[in-house]
Design a protein around this motif. Structure first.
Motif, PDB file in Angstrom:
ATOM      1  N   ALA A 253      -6.119  12.750  -1.299  1.00 21.93           N
ATOM      2  CA  ALA A 253      -7.110  13.173  -1.599  1.00 21.93           C
ATOM      3  C   ALA A 253      -8.562  12.911  -1.002  1.00 21.93           C
ATOM      4  CB  ALA A 253      -8.489  12.672  -3.200  1.00 21.93           C
ATOM      5  N   LYS A 254      -8.015  11.868  -0.209  1.00 23.26           N
ATOM      6  CA  LYS A 254      -8.335  10.478   1.083  1.00 23.26           C
ATOM      7  C   LYS A 254      -8.418  11.484   2.419  1.00 23.26           C
ATOM      8  CE  LYS A 254     -10.176   6.884  -1.642  1.00 23.26           C
ATOM      9  NZ  LYS A 254      -9.940   5.740  -1.769  1.00 23.26           N
ATOM     10  N   GLY A 255      -7.015  12.779   2.483  1.00 25.47           N
ATOM     11  CA  GLY A 255      -6.050  12.816   3.643  1.00 25.47           C
ATOM     12  C   GLY A 255      -5.392  11.772   4.130  1.00 25.47           C
ATOM     13  N   SER A 256      -4.345  11.689   2.514  1.00 27.19           N
ATOM     14  CA  SER A 256      -3.231  11.076   2.736  1.00 27.19           C
ATOM     15  C   SER A 256      -3.930   9.421   3.513  1.00 27.19           C
ATOM     16  CB  SER A 256      -2.271  11.686   4.018  1.00 27.19           C
ATOM     17  OG  SER A 256      -2.144  12.892   3.418  1.00 27.19           O
ATOM     18  N   ALA A 257      -5.013   8.676   2.938  1.00 24.53           N
ATOM     19  CA  ALA A 257      -4.956   7.007   3.938  1.00 24.53           C
ATOM     20  C   ALA A 257      -4.063   6.385   2.816  1.00 24.53           C
ATOM     21  CB  ALA A 257      -6.557   7.351   3.489  1.00 24.53           C
TER      22      ALA A 257
ATOM     23  N   PRO B 157      -1.746   7.810 -10.197  1.00 23.56           N
ATOM     24  CA  PRO B 157      -2.929   8.485  -9.703  1.00 23.56           C
ATOM     25  C   PRO B 157      -3.423   7.901  -8.218  1.00 23.56           C
ATOM     26  CG  PRO B 157      -2.505   6.242 -11.008  1.00 23.56           C
ATOM     27  CD  PRO B 157      -1.598   6.400 -11.562  1.00 23.56           C
ATOM     28  N   LEU B 158      -2.230   6.266  -8.094  1.00 27.69           N
ATOM     29  CA  LEU B 158      -2.746   6.314  -6.467  1.00 27.69           C
ATOM     30  C   LEU B 158      -2.034   7.128  -5.173  1.00 27.69           C
ATOM     31  CD1 LEU B 158      -1.604   2.088  -6.647  1.00 27.69           C
ATOM     32  CD2 LEU B 158      -3.984   3.701  -6.397  1.00 27.69           C
ATOM     33  N   SER B 159      -0.670   7.867  -5.476  1.00 23.94           N
ATOM     34  CA  SER B 159      -0.749   9.369  -4.681  1.00 23.94           C
ATOM     35  C   SER B 159      -2.223  10.120  -5.009  1.00 23.94           C
ATOM     36  CB  SER B 159       0.464   9.420  -4.935  1.00 23.94           C
ATOM     37  OG  SER B 159       0.391   9.939  -6.617  1.00 23.94           O
ATOM     38  N   GLY B 160      -2.341  10.115  -6.071  1.00 23.20           N
ATOM     39  CA  GLY B 160      -3.537  11.281  -5.945  1.00 23.20           C
ATOM     40  C   GLY B 160      -4.755  10.903  -4.712  1.00 23.20           C
ATOM     41  N   GLU B 161      -5.138   9.490  -5.155  1.00 24.42           N
ATOM     42  CA  GLU B 161      -5.897   9.203  -4.318  1.00 24.42           C
ATOM     43  C   GLU B 161      -5.803   9.448  -3.088  1.00 24.42           C
ATOM     44  OE1 GLU B 161      -8.138   4.392  -3.912  1.00 24.42           O
ATOM     45  OE2 GLU B 161      -7.122   4.977  -5.712  1.00 24.42           O
ATOM     46  N   SER B 162      -4.624   8.502  -2.919  1.00 21.24           N
ATOM     47  CA  SER B 162      -4.066   8.716  -0.893  1.00 21.24           C
ATOM     48  C   SER B 162      -4.366  10.407  -0.580  1.00 21.24           C
ATOM     49  CB  SER B 162      -2.657   8.635  -0.984  1.00 21.24           C
ATOM     50  OG  SER B 162      -2.665   8.360   0.978  1.00 21.24           O
TER      51      SER B 162
ATOM     52  N   TYR C 135       0.965  -1.343   0.269  1.00 26.57           N
ATOM     53  CA  TYR C 135       0.201   0.104  -0.060  1.00 26.57           C
ATOM     54  C   TYR C 135       1.026   1.158  -0.099  1.00 26.57           C
ATOM     55  CZ  TYR C 135       1.283  -0.411   4.892  1.00 26.57           C
ATOM     56  OH  TYR C 135       1.639  -0.235   6.551  1.00 26.57           O
ATOM     57  N   ILE C 136       0.412   2.409  -0.449  1.00 24.93           N
ATOM     58  CA  ILE C 136       0.882   3.796  -0.050  1.00 24.93           C
ATOM     59  C   ILE C 136      -0.020   4.639   0.603  1.00 24.93           C
ATOM     60  CG2 ILE C 136      -0.023   3.946  -3.127  1.00 24.93           C
ATOM     61  CD1 ILE C 136       2.442   5.594  -3.639  1.00 24.93           C
ATOM     62  N   THR C 137       0.888   5.257   0.931  1.00 22.10           N
ATOM     63  CA  THR C 137       0.619   6.695   1.993  1.00 22.10           C
ATOM     64  C   THR C 137       1.361   8.000   0.917  1.00 22.10           C
ATOM     65  OG1 THR C 137       0.053   5.802   3.315  1.00 22.10           O
ATOM     66  CG2 THR C 137      -0.096   7.523   3.982  1.00 22.10           C
TER      67      THR C 137
ATOM     68  N   THR D 112       5.583  13.504  -1.034  1.00 20.42           N
ATOM     69  CA  THR D 112       5.436  12.581  -0.274  1.00 20.42           C
ATOM     70  C   THR D 112       5.630  11.718  -0.294  1.00 20.42           C
ATOM     71  OG1 THR D 112       7.122  14.256   0.933  1.00 20.42           O
ATOM     72  CG2 THR D 112       7.418  12.179   1.391  1.00 20.42           C
ATOM     73  N   SER D 113       5.728  10.327  -0.509  1.00 24.18           N
ATOM     74  CA  SER D 113       4.598   8.872  -1.038  1.00 24.18           C
ATOM     75  C   SER D 113       5.589   8.056  -0.425  1.00 24.18           C
ATOM     76  CB  SER D 113       4.248   8.513  -2.031  1.00 24.18           C
ATOM     77  OG  SER D 113       3.630   9.116  -2.900  1.00 24.18           O
TER      78      SER D 113
END
Length: 585
Positions: A404-408, A397-402, A248-250, A285-286
């Motif tokens: 957008a979800k408050g770094s979830a 895309p996954l970093s953008g999703e995280s 998973y990525i944050t 930062t991911s």
């Protein structure tokens, strides 16, 4: 390639240099392009980046550029002229519409299609090429959405046609040397990595002439827009997709401060670029955690003033490499950073040992294209496969999703469908023989025996003598850092009462074994016993002493020699600092 080299140096060079490279192509290259068996290539996108790739292809033997495509007709015409100037037949030009690449992909004289368009066209062109039976390659990133990642994987699997993202930083000489060091075990088990794309691109990339189309992403996205240059070498360093995989990525982003400040300072507060609202954070930062419990930090840093840097750091249980320091640290070898350049030379990858061109980002563009063309010609897997390509790109895309979800945390899809658990590392194999800088080389004694000397206490001995092995018995402790007298070793192996060395040698061999004992304080007393010989008693060795014994074929009937050192006094412990083995051929 110099680890500090900047992509900025090359961004404006390839297009201008391409014409010169094409005109300078050898007669052999020109003739070879149209010979039977030439690899037929079509190029979609012949602007700045595509023009540079075209120039490299025109300089390669056995490559025929048979079609070019771009939405700007003038670019197509210019590319056609360059192909003709290189001694090849005029390629078909495709510029009727944004989708005219479909007509290019339908040609039956093409073996491969290379895409150097704006990002949003990378996946559509590659998918179309594979569906028409062509090898496909694209510039970076190869996909902007998770669905596009799956489209590439599914199409490659269904058609059996390989896809490769042209991530040139995977092919840098320094990064490949680090890969060899990792595979030779110098850093132990890899645990953690840091990487970044730190490159101030506001003035010449986002809003400059080379890639002005990319500026729109600063106002529509907030993610790691360019993760593949950071991750290029990292996937093979960490065996991602081949024994481990992203779990998973944050991701976390700053707000956007850099663009407005930059354009206000350079053009004034009333300039449209200074008034524009920017959504893309300056720093992203991911953090990725892998299935096997390793971690990886990925930094996007392309909107604030700074020199170029990738900030690679790969760390394991035995040491680490740090690109910024241009240095390595290996536990037991040194007490501080060692310069990386000697390691770079000692572990240079076969692709660079065999010679390379300096064209295109220090030779990396030429190398990746050369290897891609060879795979097409030989109908083999490309040097980077579709799984690694999408794994690098999915951070977009996954970093953008995280964020957008408050770094979830966001789960990373398994694009290999479980194959990562059994796949073996495939990228950049190298069966070269490597010797660590400073490691004892194999030499010859005056009477012609092969010999090698080992520093005890500094590192695990790297045995190069054929048929020889070493094992310590009695659990001795390594030590380094004695304030030794000039010329004396500052290291040793020691134990409180007794320890030993078992030396594996070819059965029936003859030779010599010697150990060096040095007593820093001058208080120790000890004995050294070799095989069934009489003990050598050392009552005073504060100036250092060698103890040497010859061994016979009778000694090596079982292929094993045994040496024991024992404490013989009331003070201190028993120590040895050096071992020397010589074997007759």
């Amino acid at each position: 390639m110099d680890a500090t080299i900047s992509r900025r140096i090359f961004l404006g060079v390839n297009a201008a240099a391409g014409v010169g490279m094409a005109l300078a192509a050898s007669q052999a290259s020109r003739a070879g392009a149209e010979e039977k068996g030439a690899v037929g290539v079509g190029i979609v996108g012949v602007g700045g980046r595509g023009s540079g790739l075209l120039g490299l292809l025109l300089g390669m033997e056995g490559v025929a550029v048979r079609a070019v495509c771009d939405i700007i007709p003038e670019r197509v015409a210019n590319a056609q002229k360059r192909v003709i100037a290189a001694g090849q037949a005029e390629p078909e030009g495709c510029s009727r519409s944004e989708t005219d690449f479909e007509r290019l992909c339908q040609r039956d004289d093409l073996d491969a299609v290379i895409t150097a368009t704006p990002w949003e066209w990378h996946t559509p062109v590659a998918v179309c090429a594979m569906k028409h039976g062509k090898y496909a390659a694209s510039e970076v990133p190869c996909a902007l959405t998770v669905q596009e990642c799956w489209d590439l994987v599914d199409t490659s699997e269904q058609t059996g046609k390989p896809f490769m993202m042209l991530e040139n930083w995977s092919f840098r000489s320094d990064n490949l040397a680090v890969l060899n060091m990792i595979r030779q075990g110098l850093f132990g088990e890899i645990v953690h990595c840091h990487c970044a794309h730190s490159h101030d691109c506001l003035s010449h990339w986002y809003h400059g002439s080379a890639k002005a189309w990319a500026a729109k992403y600063l106002t529509t996205h907030n993610c790691d827009l360019y993760p593949t240059h950071d991750l290029g070498p990292v996937l093979s360093w960490m065996d991602i997709g081949c024994g481990d995989y992203f779990d998973y990525i944050t991701s976390t982003a700053t707000d956007s401060f850099g663009p407005r400040d930059h354009y206000t300072r350079n053009f004034g507060p009333d300039h449209p670029l200074a008034k524009q609202k920017y959504t893309q954070g300056d720093i992203v930062t991911s953090v990725v955690r892998t299935k096997k419990g390793k971690t990886l930090v990925i930094n996007y840093d392309m909107q604030l003033p700074r020199p170029y840097d990738n900030r690679w750091m790969i760390q394991g249980t035995h040491g680490l490499y740090n690109e910024q320091r241009n240095a390595v640290y290996i536990d037991g070898v040194a007490t501080d950073w060692d310069p990386f350049p000697p390691y770079h030379e000692a572990y240079k990858h076969a692709w660079w040992r065999e010679g390379s061109s300096a064209d295109g980002h220090g030779g990396t563009d030429w190398l990746e294209l050369k290897l891609f063309v060879e795979a097409v010609r030989n109908k083999t897997q490309t040097p980077l496969d579709v799984y690694d390509s999408v794994t690098m790109s999915c951070v977009f895309p996954l970093s953008g999703e995280s964020i957008a979800k408050g770094s979830a945390p966001v789960q990373v899809p398994d694009f290999t469908r479980g194959k990562w658990e059994t796949r073996k590392p495939y990228f950049a194999p190298d069966d070269g023989k490597f010797v660590r800088p400073g490691a004892a080389p194999v030499g010859r004694t005056e009477d012609g025996m092969l010999t090698q000397e080992f520093a005890l206490g500094l590192r695990t001995p790297e045995v190069q003598l054929p048929g020889v092995s070493l094992r310590f018995t009695g659990d001795p402790t390594p030590h380094a850092g004695w304030a030794a007298a000039a010329g004396q070793p500052s290291h040793c192996m020691f134990a409180a009462e007794q320890w030993g060395i078992e030396i594996g040698v070819p059965k029936g061999s003859t030779g010599k074994v010697a150990v060096y004992a040095y007593d820093l304080e001058g208080v120790r007393k000890q004995t050294v016993v070799f095989e069934n010989r009489e003990p050598d008693r050392l009552d005073d060795f504060h100036k250092g002493v060698w103890v040497e014994h010859a061994f016979t074929a009778e000694d090596t009937e079982d292929g094993l020699l045994r040496l024991t050192v024992s404490k013989a006094g009331d003070v201190g412990n028993c120590v040895l600092s050096r071992l020397r083995v010589a074997v007759a051929e």
